[in-house]
Scaffold this motif. Structure first.
Motif, short mmCIF file in Angstrom:
data_model
loop_
_atom_site.label_atom_id
_atom_site.label_comp_id
_atom_site.label_asym_id
_atom_site.label_seq_id
_atom_site.Cartn_x
_atom_site.Cartn_y
_atom_site.Cartn_z
N VAL A 146 0.85 -1.20 0.00
CA VAL A 146 0.00 0.00 0.00
C VAL A 146 0.89 1.25 0.00
CG1 VAL A 146 -2.07 1.03 1.04
CG2 VAL A 146 -1.60 -1.37 1.42
N GLY A 147 1.92 1.23 -0.87
CA GLY A 147 2.80 2.38 -1.02
C GLY A 147 3.88 2.49 0.04
N HIS A 148 3.89 1.63 1.04
CA HIS A 148 4.87 1.69 2.13
C HIS A 148 5.97 0.63 1.90
CE1 HIS A 148 6.50 2.25 6.12
NE2 HIS A 148 6.34 0.96 6.39
N LYS A 149 7.24 1.08 1.83
CA LYS A 149 8.35 0.15 1.63
C LYS A 149 8.60 -0.65 2.92
CE LYS A 149 10.72 2.67 -1.98
NZ LYS A 149 11.95 3.29 -2.45
N THR A 150 8.77 -1.95 2.74
CA THR A 150 8.96 -2.84 3.89
C THR A 150 10.08 -3.83 3.62
OG1 THR A 150 6.58 -2.70 4.38
CG2 THR A 150 7.78 -4.52 5.39
N GLU A 151 10.83 -4.13 4.66
CA GLU A 151 11.82 -5.20 4.60
C GLU A 151 11.63 -6.12 5.79
OE1 GLU A 151 15.66 -3.51 2.14
OE2 GLU A 151 15.88 -3.86 4.28
N ILE A 152 11.63 -7.40 5.51
CA ILE A 152 11.50 -8.42 6.55
C ILE A 152 12.71 -9.34 6.41
CG2 ILE A 152 10.12 -10.35 7.39
CD1 ILE A 152 7.65 -8.82 6.42
N THR A 153 13.38 -9.61 7.52
CA THR A 153 14.59 -10.42 7.50
C THR A 153 14.32 -11.81 8.05
OG1 THR A 153 15.92 -8.43 7.82
CG2 THR A 153 17.00 -10.54 8.27
N PHE A 154 14.66 -12.80 7.27
CA PHE A 154 14.50 -14.20 7.67
C PHE A 154 15.87 -14.73 8.09
CE2 PHE A 154 11.01 -13.31 4.93
CZ PHE A 154 9.96 -14.10 5.38
N SER A 155 15.96 -15.22 9.31
CA SER A 155 17.18 -15.88 9.79
C SER A 155 17.00 -17.36 9.56
CB SER A 155 17.39 -15.60 11.28
OG SER A 155 17.55 -14.23 11.50
N LEU A 156 18.00 -17.99 8.94
CA LEU A 156 17.91 -19.41 8.63
C LEU A 156 19.11 -20.16 9.20
CD1 LEU A 156 16.87 -17.76 5.79
CD2 LEU A 156 16.11 -20.06 5.43
N VAL A 157 18.86 -21.44 9.50
CA VAL A 157 19.92 -22.34 9.95
C VAL A 157 19.90 -23.58 9.07
CG1 VAL A 157 19.98 -21.54 12.34
CG2 VAL A 157 18.41 -23.36 11.70
N LEU A 158 21.08 -24.16 8.88
CA LEU A 158 21.18 -25.38 8.10
C LEU A 158 21.05 -26.57 9.05
CD1 LEU A 158 21.62 -26.64 5.33
CD2 LEU A 158 24.08 -26.54 5.76
N THR A 159 20.07 -27.42 8.80
CA THR A 159 19.84 -28.61 9.62
C THR A 159 20.17 -29.85 8.81
OG1 THR A 159 17.54 -28.95 8.95
CG2 THR A 159 17.94 -27.38 10.76
N LYS A 160 20.03 -31.01 9.41
CA LYS A 160 20.29 -32.27 8.70
C LYS A 160 19.35 -32.45 7.52
CE LYS A 160 22.04 -34.70 12.72
NZ LYS A 160 21.83 -35.78 13.68
N THR A 161 18.17 -31.83 7.57
CA THR A 161 17.19 -31.98 6.49
C THR A 161 17.14 -30.77 5.56
OG1 THR A 161 15.42 -31.19 7.95
CG2 THR A 161 15.76 -33.58 7.81
N GLY A 162 18.06 -29.85 5.72
CA GLY A 162 18.09 -28.69 4.84
C GLY A 162 17.93 -27.39 5.60
N TRP A 163 17.76 -26.31 4.87
CA TRP A 163 17.62 -24.98 5.47
C TRP A 163 16.25 -24.85 6.13
CZ3 TRP A 163 21.54 -21.80 6.16
CH2 TRP A 163 22.68 -21.96 5.37
N LYS A 164 16.24 -24.19 7.30
CA LYS A 164 15.01 -23.93 8.05
C LYS A 164 15.05 -22.50 8.58
CE LYS A 164 13.94 -28.38 8.05
NZ LYS A 164 12.80 -29.02 7.56
N ILE A 165 13.89 -21.88 8.65
CA ILE A 165 13.79 -20.52 9.19
C ILE A 165 13.79 -20.62 10.71
CG2 ILE A 165 12.31 -18.47 9.35
CD1 ILE A 165 11.20 -19.38 6.52
N SER A 166 14.69 -19.88 11.35
CA SER A 166 14.77 -19.91 12.81
C SER A 166 14.13 -18.68 13.45
CB SER A 166 16.22 -20.04 13.27
OG SER A 166 16.99 -18.94 12.81
N ASP A 167 13.94 -17.61 12.68
CA ASP A 167 13.26 -16.42 13.19
C ASP A 167 12.96 -15.49 12.02
OD1 ASP A 167 12.06 -14.79 15.06
OD2 ASP A 167 13.92 -14.23 16.09
#
Length: 183
Positions: A146-167
């Motif tokens: 809605v015209g407002h610039k936004t940034e969201i940061t995903f923190s990821l960790v590598l696990t035995k089954t692949g990448w996962k979002i931790s926060d």
């Protein structure tokens, strides 16, 4: 009346030579066949990672695609595996607990966690990796809502089954683990 069998086409010496060669060929083929069998068994024993799990950006991108199809793992209570596919064990547990305890009502999250908004009209969406280490990474989702610039940061960790979002961190300092954990 005696029956005579036809004479063998090879002399005994030639027949012995053929038998020896056959045994040598059989032995020479056995080892490669065993190696091929072991290699194919190893390949099928390893579970291939999906594209989404093979890179941090792929995982986050796939999560947004699910959200577009109204198949987000955040508020559903039918498939715990869908939650654990995208999120690390601690965050997956918080998301699942919130979805189950809220019983279809608004839980700890009062906005879509992927857009940090209740209503949205998303434009200029992009993903980029901002940090990458051996077993951790950050992916930033940038867009206009809605015209407002936004940034969201995903923190990821590598696990035995692949990448996962931790926060997931929001521009105002809030983060998903804190929101779901009551902090």
């Amino acid at each position: 009346m005696s029956h005579r069998f036809p004479r063998a086409p090879f002399s005994p010496a030639v027949a012995d030579l053929i038998l020896v060669r056959h045994k040598i060929m059989k032995r020479n083929l056995t080892l490669p066949l065993i190696l091929i069998a072991l290699a194919s068994q190893q390949l099928t024993a390893e579970k291939p990672k999906s594209v989404a799990q093979s890179s941090p950006e792929g995982l986050v991108s796939n999560l947004y695609k699910l959200d577009e199809k109204n198949q987000s793992p955040f508020s559903q209570t039918k498939d715990h595996g869908l939650v654990t596919k995208y999120f690390s064990a601690p965050l997956a547990q918080l998301i699942w607990k919130d979805a189950v305890t809220s019983k279809g009502e608004v839980g700890a999250l009062d906005a879509d966690p992927l857009y940090d908004a209740q209503d949205f009209d998303i434009k200029k969406f992009s993903l980029r990796k901002s940090k990458s280490e051996k077993d951790s990474a950050e992916v930033i989702a940038s867009f206009e809502n809605v015209g407002h610039k936004t940034e969201i940061t995903f923190s990821l960790v590598l696990t035995k089954t692949g990448w996962k979002i931790s926060d997931i961190k929001y521009a105002d300092g809030r983060h998903l683990v804190g929101l779901l954990g009551g902090k």
